[in-house]
Design an enzyme around this catalytic site. Structure first.
Site, mmCIF file in Angstrom:
data_model
loop_
_atom_site.group_PDB
_atom_site.id
_atom_site.type_symbol
_atom_site.label_atom_id
_atom_site.label_comp_id
_atom_site.label_asym_id
_atom_site.label_seq_id
_atom_site.Cartn_x
_atom_site.Cartn_y
_atom_site.Cartn_z
ATOM 1 N NE ARG A 30 3.042 -18.697 50.954
ATOM 2 C CZ ARG A 30 4.144 -18.199 49.804
ATOM 3 N NH1 ARG A 30 3.106 -16.782 49.870
ATOM 4 N NH2 ARG A 30 4.943 -18.662 49.314
ATOM 5 C CE LYS A 56 9.576 -25.417 48.679
ATOM 6 N NZ LYS A 56 9.497 -24.102 49.499
ATOM 7 N NE ARG A 107 2.232 -18.976 44.863
ATOM 8 C CZ ARG A 107 3.399 -19.820 45.169
ATOM 9 N NH1 ARG A 107 3.903 -20.465 43.912
ATOM 10 N NH2 ARG A 107 3.133 -19.752 46.564
ATOM 11 N NE ARG A 112 6.261 -16.701 44.286
ATOM 12 C CZ ARG A 112 6.579 -18.104 45.054
ATOM 13 N NH1 ARG A 112 7.781 -18.789 44.539
ATOM 14 N NH2 ARG A 112 5.938 -18.241 46.131
ATOM 15 N NE ARG A 130 4.565 -25.729 52.436
ATOM 16 C CZ ARG A 130 5.044 -25.688 50.848
ATOM 17 N NH1 ARG A 130 4.886 -26.471 50.550
ATOM 18 N NH2 ARG A 130 4.825 -24.367 50.892
HETATM 19 P P1 ATP Z 1 8.599 -22.101 46.437
HETATM 20 O O1 ATP Z 1 9.138 -20.411 46.431
HETATM 21 O O2 ATP Z 1 10.124 -22.469 47.171
HETATM 22 O O3 ATP Z 1 8.437 -22.522 45.011
HETATM 23 P P2 ATP Z 1 6.319 -21.722 48.386
HETATM 24 O O4 ATP Z 1 5.981 -21.722 49.869
HETATM 25 O O5 ATP Z 1 6.447 -19.864 47.864
HETATM 26 O O6 ATP Z 1 7.609 -22.395 48.179
HETATM 27 P P3 ATP Z 1 3.948 -23.559 46.867
HETATM 28 O O7 ATP Z 1 4.846 -25.167 47.700
HETATM 29 O O8 ATP Z 1 3.790 -23.244 45.474
HETATM 30 O O9 ATP Z 1 4.577 -22.641 47.481
HETATM 31 O O10 ATP Z 1 3.144 -23.691 48.447
HETATM 32 C C1 ATP Z 1 1.815 -22.812 48.499
HETATM 33 C C2 ATP Z 1 1.054 -23.252 49.092
HETATM 34 O O11 ATP Z 1 0.460 -24.318 49.185
HETATM 35 C C3 ATP Z 1 1.487 -23.133 50.902
HETATM 36 O O12 ATP Z 1 1.464 -22.227 51.204
HETATM 37 C C4 ATP Z 1 -0.042 -24.425 51.726
HETATM 38 O O13 ATP Z 1 -1.066 -23.581 51.714
HETATM 39 C C5 ATP Z 1 -0.469 -24.700 49.970
HETATM 40 N N1 ATP Z 1 0.319 -26.277 50.251
HETATM 41 C C6 ATP Z 1 1.705 -27.017 49.388
HETATM 42 N N2 ATP Z 1 2.231 -27.504 49.955
HETATM 43 C C7 ATP Z 1 1.199 -28.455 51.477
HETATM 44 C C8 ATP Z 1 1.557 -29.240 51.893
HETATM 45 N N3 ATP Z 1 2.569 -30.710 52.007
HETATM 46 N N4 ATP Z 1 0.767 -29.428 53.116
HETATM 47 C C9 ATP Z 1 0.234 -28.587 53.358
HETATM 48 N N5 ATP Z 1 -0.506 -27.407 52.706
HETATM 49 C C10 ATP Z 1 0.720 -27.387 51.576
HETATM 50 MG MG MG Z 2 7.225 -23.744 44.706
#
Ligand code: ATP
Ligand code: MG
Length: 189
Positions: A145, A14, A134, A128, A89
């Site tokens: 997750r 994303k 991270r 990553r 989400r």
């Molecule tokens: P990607 O790799 O596709 O960019 P990702 O799932 O690794 O996505 P982030 O979108 O950066 O990572 O989200 C990291 C964390 O932040 C999530 O696991 C959650 O704990 C929190 N978070 C992010 N967005 C939301 C949301 N809309 N509602 C609740 N928690 C969120």
């Molecule tokens: Mg992200």
């Protein structure tokens, strides 16, 4: 005004694809993950709350996320487009987004569902984690997750199908091919 929801499991790309959309279209980008990581880095109250959830692979409560989202959105002013990355989400978040946009005389234009096999997601996130450091990109938290994604986030696919907004994007393979498919979908709306 285009409102693009970029959707997918953790590690589906994303953030990567959002950067490319910003570069090509000049849209504004809201990454809720980036917003939260910024708050953690700055040691704010919100950051302290968020850290507990993120390090445990859980979602931040909807009410908190919805307030954050509205305030970031309103800070943009008049723009040609906005990319929502990592939001919604959950179904309550999708409903809140729909209402928030309706109150502002607009709506979601399209939801782009970046579809990547789970084994590849695991692989990407572990790699990553080695580079980005991270805290949530370690095997144990990644597994949590992915479960949270399956249980709380993936129902949004059907929700957006019912809204007539869902577009499937093959999220594995060549980066530029994925981006071309995304551009095709954005240009259509
Ligand atoms: P990607 O790799 O596709 O960019 P990702 O799932 O690794 O996505 P982030 O979108 O950066 O990572 O989200 C990291 C964390 O932040 C999530 O696991 C959650 O704990 C929190 N978070 C992010 N967005 C939301 C949301 N809309 N509602 C609740 N928690 C969120
Ligand atoms: Mg992200």
């Amino acid at each position: 005004m285009k409102n693009i929801v970029i959707f997918g499991a953790p590690g589906s790309g994303k953030g990567t694809q959002s950067d490319k959309i910003v570069e090509k279209y000049g849209f504004k980008h809201i990454s809720t993950g980036d917003v939260l990581r910024g708050e953690i880095k700055n040691g704010t109250e919100l950051g302290k709350t968020a850290k507990g959830y993120i390090d445990n692979g859980q979602l931040i409560p909807d009410s908190l996320m919805i307030d954050i989202l509205a305030s970031v959105y309103d800070s943009f002013g008049a723009v040609e487009g906005v990319i929502f990355d990592g939001f919604p989400r959950t179904i309550p978040q999708a409903e809140a987004l729909k209402q928030m946009l309706a109150e502002r005389g607009t709506e979601v234009s399209v939801m782009l569902n970046l579809d990547v096999p789970e084994a590849e997601l695991m692989d990407r996130l572990i790699k990553r984690g080695q580079i980005s450091g991270r805290a949530d990109d370690n095997e144990e938290t990644i597994k949590k997750r992915l479960v949270v994604y399956q249980e709380q986030t993936s129902p949004l696919i059907e929700w957006y199908q019912n809204e007539g907004k869902h577009t499937h994007i093959q999220g594995s393979g060549e980066l530029e091919k994925i981006f071309a498919d995304i551009c095709e979908a954005i240009d259509k709306v």
